[in-house]
Design a protein around this motif. Structure first.
Motif, short mmCIF file in Angstrom:
data_model
loop_
_atom_site.label_atom_id
_atom_site.label_comp_id
_atom_site.label_asym_id
_atom_site.label_seq_id
_atom_site.Cartn_x
_atom_site.Cartn_y
_atom_site.Cartn_z
N ASP A 12 0.76 -1.24 -0.12
CA ASP A 12 -0.22 0.35 -0.20
C ASP A 12 0.62 1.31 -0.04
OD1 ASP A 12 -2.49 -1.56 0.21
OD2 ASP A 12 -2.10 -1.82 1.93
N TRP A 38 -6.54 -6.11 6.72
CA TRP A 38 -7.31 -5.27 6.66
C TRP A 38 -8.82 -5.92 7.29
CZ3 TRP A 38 -12.38 -5.61 3.41
CH2 TRP A 38 -12.97 -4.49 3.21
N VAL A 53 -11.16 -3.89 -0.31
CA VAL A 53 -10.77 -3.24 -0.30
C VAL A 53 -10.72 -3.25 -1.71
CG1 VAL A 53 -8.60 -4.28 0.06
CG2 VAL A 53 -9.06 -1.60 0.40
N TRP A 78 0.37 -6.84 4.85
CA TRP A 78 0.32 -8.78 3.96
C TRP A 78 0.41 -9.41 3.90
CZ3 TRP A 78 -3.73 -7.57 -0.80
CH2 TRP A 78 -4.14 -6.01 -0.32
#
Length: 182
Positions: A12, A38, A53, A78
């Motif tokens: 991200d 997330w 997302v 992640w």
């Protein structure tokens, strides 16, 4: 033969310019994903959790990253899902090494990024470049003072993601490190 430097990749920000309003106009494609990190902050029954997302990825980034003179590794919240959820969309191998975090988003006593100390441990004295949207001048100073090998901490704006100039900077830095190591 000298080992190639490490390239520690965040998702991200560098690969997913999540703050961009115009990523689609720059060749990024949108995907709906449900990464564990997330989902851990969502009500599993919520509409957001069901939809997932939105992740914007550029299909050419995998080839561009693999063309760099680095050993690639994931340095992202992640974790292993970067290999299964991100890699297929950008053309990276599904078995890149993954930094194992002792604790996600842990507060650092000195105000460093929660990733900084574990990354130095993981790099184990090897030269590395780290691309992330959360790098601060404090992280750079701490790495400079505590890491015995060359390092490049490249902050990527989450509105832009990795750009040509970032790939050029990474390539130039790796060239300097390789030339110095001969």
């Amino acid at each position: 033969m000298t080992e190639r430097p490490l390239l520690l990749l965040d998702v991200d920000g560098p690969l997913n310019p999540f703050r961009s309003l115009f990523a689609g106009l720059r060749g990024y494609t949108s995907h709906r994903m449900r990464p564990d990190v997330w989902l851990s902050y969502r009500d599993p029954e919520s509409r957001k959790a069901r939809r997932g997302v939105r992740v914007r990825l550029h299909p050419s980034h995998g080839a561009q990253l693999q063309a760099l003179p680095f050993e690639l590794a994931w340095a992202t919240a992640w974790t292993h899902q970067a290999n299964t959820l991100i890699s297929p969309h950008i053309g990276l191998p599904a078995d890149l090494p993954v930094v194992e975090w002792p604790e996600l988003f842990a507060e650092d006593p000195d105000g460093l990024s929660w990733k900084t100390r574990p990354l130095l441990d993981w790099a184990a004295g090897r030269p590395f470049a780290w691309v992330d949207d959360m790098i601060t001048p404090q992280d750079r100073a701490w790495v400079l003072a505590h890491h015995p090998a060359p390092s490049l901490l490249l902050r990527i704006h989450p509105r832009h993601g990795l750009r040509d100039r970032d790939f050029a900077a990474l390539s130039a830095w790796a060239g300097e490190v390789s030339a110095a190591g001969r």
